[in-house]
Every structure is written in C-alpha cells, then in structure tokens.
Design a protein around this motif. Structure first.
Motif, PDB file in Angstrom:
ATOM      1  N   ARG A  54      -6.779  14.635   7.162  1.00  0.00           N
ATOM      2  CA  ARG A  54      -5.839  13.928   6.310  1.00  0.00           C
ATOM      3  C   ARG A  54      -5.232  12.768   7.095  1.00  0.00           C
ATOM      4  O   ARG A  54      -4.799  12.923   8.246  1.00  0.00           O
ATOM      5  N   VAL A  55      -5.199  11.591   6.489  1.00  0.00           N
ATOM      6  CA  VAL A  55      -4.721  10.387   7.172  1.00  0.00           C
ATOM      7  C   VAL A  55      -3.833   9.579   6.238  1.00  0.00           C
ATOM      8  O   VAL A  55      -3.856   9.760   5.020  1.00  0.00           O
ATOM      9  N   VAL A  56      -3.052   8.688   6.845  1.00  0.00           N
ATOM     10  CA  VAL A  56      -2.306   7.702   6.075  1.00  0.00           C
ATOM     11  C   VAL A  56      -2.664   6.328   6.615  1.00  0.00           C
ATOM     12  O   VAL A  56      -2.762   6.132   7.835  1.00  0.00           O
ATOM     13  N   ILE A  57      -2.925   5.395   5.719  1.00  0.00           N
ATOM     14  CA  ILE A  57      -3.303   4.030   6.094  1.00  0.00           C
ATOM     15  C   ILE A  57      -2.330   3.061   5.446  1.00  0.00           C
ATOM     16  O   ILE A  57      -2.140   3.080   4.222  1.00  0.00           O
ATOM     17  N   ARG A  58      -1.696   2.254   6.253  1.00  0.00           N
ATOM     18  CA  ARG A  58      -0.857   1.174   5.732  1.00  0.00           C
ATOM     19  C   ARG A  58      -1.689  -0.100   5.767  1.00  0.00           C
ATOM     20  O   ARG A  58      -2.132  -0.550   6.821  1.00  0.00           O
ATOM     21  N   ARG A  59      -1.909  -0.667   4.585  1.00  0.00           N
ATOM     22  CA  ARG A  59      -2.764  -1.852   4.489  1.00  0.00           C
ATOM     23  C   ARG A  59      -1.952  -3.045   4.014  1.00  0.00           C
ATOM     24  O   ARG A  59      -0.973  -2.916   3.296  1.00  0.00           O
ATOM     25  N   ILE A  60      -2.405  -4.224   4.424  1.00  0.00           N
ATOM     26  CA  ILE A  60      -1.791  -5.483   3.990  1.00  0.00           C
ATOM     27  C   ILE A  60      -2.457  -5.905   2.686  1.00  0.00           C
ATOM     28  O   ILE A  60      -3.675  -6.099   2.636  1.00  0.00           O
ATOM     29  N   VAL A  61      -1.666  -6.032   1.628  1.00  0.00           N
ATOM     30  CA  VAL A  61      -2.237  -6.346   0.318  1.00  0.00           C
ATOM     31  C   VAL A  61      -1.856  -7.737  -0.173  1.00  0.00           C
ATOM     32  O   VAL A  61      -2.279  -8.153  -1.258  1.00  0.00           O
ATOM     33  N   GLY A  62      -1.093  -8.455   0.614  1.00  0.00           N
ATOM     34  CA  GLY A  62      -0.708  -9.805   0.194  1.00  0.00           C
ATOM     35  C   GLY A  62       0.413 -10.343   1.062  1.00  0.00           C
ATOM     36  O   GLY A  62       0.825  -9.719   2.048  1.00  0.00           O
ATOM     37  N   VAL A  63       0.906 -11.512   0.678  1.00  0.00           N
ATOM     38  CA  VAL A  63       1.990 -12.165   1.413  1.00  0.00           C
ATOM     39  C   VAL A  63       2.985 -12.703   0.394  1.00  0.00           C
ATOM     40  O   VAL A  63       2.601 -13.270  -0.643  1.00  0.00           O
ATOM     41  N   ARG A  64       4.286 -12.516   0.667  1.00  0.00           N
ATOM     42  CA  ARG A  64       5.334 -13.057  -0.207  1.00  0.00           C
ATOM     43  C   ARG A  64       6.420 -13.659   0.678  1.00  0.00           C
ATOM     44  O   ARG A  64       6.925 -12.993   1.584  1.00  0.00           O
ATOM     45  N   ASN A  65       6.716 -14.912   0.389  1.00  0.00           N
ATOM     46  CA  ASN A  65       7.738 -15.629   1.168  1.00  0.00           C
ATOM     47  C   ASN A  65       7.457 -15.573   2.662  1.00  0.00           C
ATOM     48  O   ASN A  65       8.348 -15.406   3.495  1.00  0.00           O
ATOM     49  N   GLY A  66       6.177 -15.695   2.985  1.00  0.00           N
ATOM     50  CA  GLY A  66       5.771 -15.725   4.383  1.00  0.00           C
ATOM     51  C   GLY A  66       5.762 -14.370   5.070  1.00  0.00           C
ATOM     52  O   GLY A  66       5.524 -14.294   6.277  1.00  0.00           O
ATOM     53  N   ARG A  67       5.986 -13.283   4.294  1.00  0.00           N
ATOM     54  CA  ARG A  67       6.008 -11.952   4.886  1.00  0.00           C
ATOM     55  C   ARG A  67       4.928 -11.085   4.240  1.00  0.00           C
ATOM     56  O   ARG A  67       4.687 -11.171   3.023  1.00  0.00           O
ATOM     57  N   PRO A  68       4.255 -10.248   5.042  1.00  0.00           N
ATOM     58  CA  PRO A  68       3.170  -9.428   4.487  1.00  0.00           C
ATOM     59  C   PRO A  68       3.703  -8.341   3.556  1.00  0.00           C
ATOM     60  O   PRO A  68       4.817  -7.824   3.734  1.00  0.00           O
ATOM     61  N   LEU A  69       2.912  -8.022   2.540  1.00  0.00           N
ATOM     62  CA  LEU A  69       3.204  -6.928   1.629  1.00  0.00           C
ATOM     63  C   LEU A  69       2.282  -5.757   1.980  1.00  0.00           C
ATOM     64  O   LEU A  69       1.096  -5.948   2.234  1.00  0.00           O
ATOM     65  N   TYR A  70       2.838  -4.543   1.960  1.00  0.00           N
ATOM     66  CA  TYR A  70       2.071  -3.382   2.387  1.00  0.00           C
ATOM     67  C   TYR A  70       1.896  -2.386   1.244  1.00  0.00           C
ATOM     68  O   TYR A  70       2.714  -2.304   0.329  1.00  0.00           O
ATOM     69  N   SER A  71       0.836  -1.608   1.353  1.00  0.00           N
ATOM     70  CA  SER A  71       0.606  -0.489   0.449  1.00  0.00           C
ATOM     71  C   SER A  71       0.032   0.652   1.280  1.00  0.00           C
ATOM     72  O   SER A  71      -0.791   0.420   2.175  1.00  0.00           O
ATOM     73  N   ASP A  72       0.485   1.884   1.003  1.00  0.00           N
ATOM     74  CA  ASP A  72       0.027   3.037   1.775  1.00  0.00           C
ATOM     75  C   ASP A  72      -1.003   3.838   0.991  1.00  0.00           C
ATOM     76  O   ASP A  72      -0.862   4.033  -0.230  1.00  0.00           O
ATOM     77  N   ALA A  73      -2.016   4.310   1.694  1.00  0.00           N
ATOM     78  CA  ALA A  73      -3.031   5.188   1.110  1.00  0.00           C
ATOM     79  C   ALA A  73      -3.023   6.495   1.891  1.00  0.00           C
ATOM     80  O   ALA A  73      -3.154   6.493   3.117  1.00  0.00           O
ATOM     81  N   LEU A  74      -2.884   7.612   1.178  1.00  0.00           N
ATOM     82  CA  LEU A  74      -2.848   8.930   1.798  1.00  0.00           C
ATOM     83  C   LEU A  74      -3.996   9.763   1.243  1.00  0.00           C
ATOM     84  O   LEU A  74      -4.181   9.852   0.032  1.00  0.00           O
ATOM     85  N   GLY A  75      -4.774  10.337   2.123  1.00  0.00           N
ATOM     86  CA  GLY A  75      -5.895  11.154   1.669  1.00  0.00           C
ATOM     87  C   GLY A  75      -6.740  11.622   2.831  1.00  0.00           C
ATOM     88  O   GLY A  75      -6.308  11.592   3.986  1.00  0.00           O
ATOM     89  N   GLU A  76      -7.962  12.040   2.529  1.00  0.00           N
ATOM     90  CA  GLU A  76      -8.871  12.541   3.565  1.00  0.00           C
ATOM     91  C   GLU A  76      -9.851  11.444   3.966  1.00  0.00           C
ATOM     92  O   GLU A  76     -10.483  10.807   3.106  1.00  0.00           O
TER      93      GLU A  76
END
Length: 324
Positions: A10-32
C-alpha cells in the motif's frame, strides 16, 4: 521514491496536477502499487487503476496496510494453498508439513512451518534437513511473513539462502466473472497439449507433477484454441472446508498471442465455474519481481494478503524450479 520492492504494498503518491498563481497543485493517490518502470507508477486505488508519470510525482512512499491479516487468516490461507497444490509425498513434524514431489516446483517440495513442530526450533530444522536429505533433495522451507519470521531468523543463522519474494494475493470472485467466455473450454483432466505448455513453463514434468495438478477433488483445466493450436491455459482448484477459495495457477499464454486479454478470459471462465460450487474468493501466488503479472492481477482486483520467502539449504545439486 518507490522502487520495485514496494510492488504489492500500500502506497500514497502525491502528484503535481497543475499550477495556480505560480504554485503547484497537488492530488494524492492511495492504493496498492502494482508496477514500477522507468517512466510510470501504476497504482490500484478503490476507484480503479491509475498510471502516474514519474514526471508528475512530487512525493511517494509506502504506508501501513489497512489491516494486517491475523495469524489465523495466514494459516488458513496457507493450508488452502497446500490443498490446492498437493504434494504426493507428505509427512508431519508436529503441525509442520513436509512435502516432496520429485523436485517439481518449490511449493510442492518445501516444508511449511506453521503451528507447533512439537520440538525445539533448532531440532525441527535438523529434522527438515534430514527428511529432504533422505530423498536426495535440497531442503526448502516456505516462510510466510511475518508469521514465520522466527524460523527465517534461525535459517539465517545457518546460512540458508532465499529465493525471490512471493506475494500471495487474493480477490473477490464475483468481479472476476464477466459472463460466458466463448472459446474457453474447461476439462476435468489436462490434455497432452495442455501438459506440453505446462512443461515448457516449468521446464520439467515428472510423474509427481500430474499428481500435484490433478490431486484436488475439485479441479478444472482451462484451454483456449486458435484452430488446432492451443494458445492459452489455466488451472483452477476449489479448496477449503467451505469451498471458499478458488486457487488460480499456470495461467499461461503462448508468446505470440499475448496482450489479447486471453489471461483474463481464462480467469473469468475458471471463476464462473468456481462460483457455481459456492466459492467466494480467489487467490494466487506471484513473484514480486514479476512486474507484468503483478500489474495484470492488480487490474483484476488482486491485492497482497501476505508474502513468503522460499528458503533453501546451502547445498550443491539441482533444485526445484520457482514456485508460481
């Protein structure tokens, strides 16, 4: 960053999904984690399997499993696995099992140290070594983890080696069933061409192999043909006192016909047969390093119940082929 030894966990991955106002936007994926390659991480989440490009990964790590299986769960599933792949020569060492099948596969030629061996640990290992020496075989011990960790530590002290980590994976049966599978036939016994493919996979096929393959009371051999040529096989055995489990093994597609969904079709046909007998869950064994197979089974809903190491006495001579 995650590595191949994290596959099946089981792992968690924080990925960069975009940029807003010069700052990265993140989304987390949790699974196997089901595969790792040079460019992507593949993760089976509760909402489906996703592929995350490494270029989008901000942080990734292994996390504790949702629920570690109890010792009783591990023992029950290991005994089901033994019933599904029965060695013709067997003995007991207290509760421990000793198994031999003319060297055909590690699983059928190894001791299973679960329960009480009815003697001190060192004496139990001595007895294992003697039993296999009488048969002219290297001694093997399958150590379910973490249940048999003390046995593994004692084997380390003796200089025993370890084969690649094997994952014992489970999945609910119903999602594997896709309806009638045209082109997949199920038989109570394997044909000669079926055995030829199995022999090519396992390198040998001694008489004991036929006992292992046909030993369970409820067993089926799946075949897919293209014209007169057999192009895919699989074996299913329904085991357990309540017929809960379908064991899947020898799911094999000849190389020139791979990537056509034949492994899924074979699995679905065996799952449908097992469901008619009352089975509710499926299990299989796969080496952790076999990233392609782990990824495929992950997309079918299989997750790791527990893992085991096949430990080998450091002696010269031929050894049984890998358990899978």
């Amino acid at each position: 960053m995650l590595r191949r030894q994290d596959v099946g966990h089981r792992v968690v991955i924080r990925r960069i999904v975009g940029v807003r106002n010069g700052r990265p936007l993140y989304s987390d994926a949790l699974g196997e984690l089901v595969s790792v390659d040079e460019t992507n991480l593949t993760v089976a989440t509760k909402n489906g399997t996703i592929v995350v490009p490494l270029s989008e990964v901000h942080r990734a790590k292994r996390v504790p499993p949702q629920r570690r299986p109890t010792a009783a769960d591990v023992v029950a599933l290991e005994l089901a696995a033994d019933a599904a792949w029965p060695a013709p020569t067997r003995a007991k060492l207290g509760d421990w099992l000793l198994r031999s099948a003319d060297g055909w596969t590690g699983r059928a030629n190894s001791a299973l140290p679960i329960g009480d061996p009815d003697r001190p640990l060192e004496a139990a290992i001595d007895a294992i070594e003697a039993w296999y020496a009488e048969r002219g075989q290297p001694a093997l011990v399958n150590t379910p983890l973490p249940l048999a960790a003390p046995v593994g530590a004692a084997l380390d002290e003796r200089g025993w080696t370890a084969r690649p980590l094997t994952l014992l994976q489970t999945a609910p049966l119903v999602p594997l069933i896709t309806g009638d599978e045209p082109g997949v036939s199920l038989a109570k016994a394997p044909g000669d061409d079926w055995l030829e493919i199995a022999q090519a996979r396992k390198k040998t096929l001694p008489a004991a192999a036929r006992h292992v393959l046909a030993g369970p009371p409820e067993v089926r051999f799946a075949s897919v043909y293209a014209g007169d040529a057999l192009i895919a096989i699989g074996r299913g055995a329904v085991v357990g006192d309540d017929r809960r489990w379908l064991h899947l093994g020898l799911i094999e597609v000849v190389p020139e016909h791979r990537r056509r969904g034949l492994a899924r079709k074979v699995t679905a046909a065996l799952a449908g047969w097992a469901a008619e007998l009352g089975a509710s869950d499926a299990f299989l064994q796969v080496e952790e390093r076999n990233a392609a197979a782990v990824a495929l089974y992950g997309t079918m809903g299989f997750t790791t119940h527990h893992s085991y190491l096949t430990r080998e006495q450091p002696v010269s001579g031929a050894r049984p082929d890998a358990a899978c």
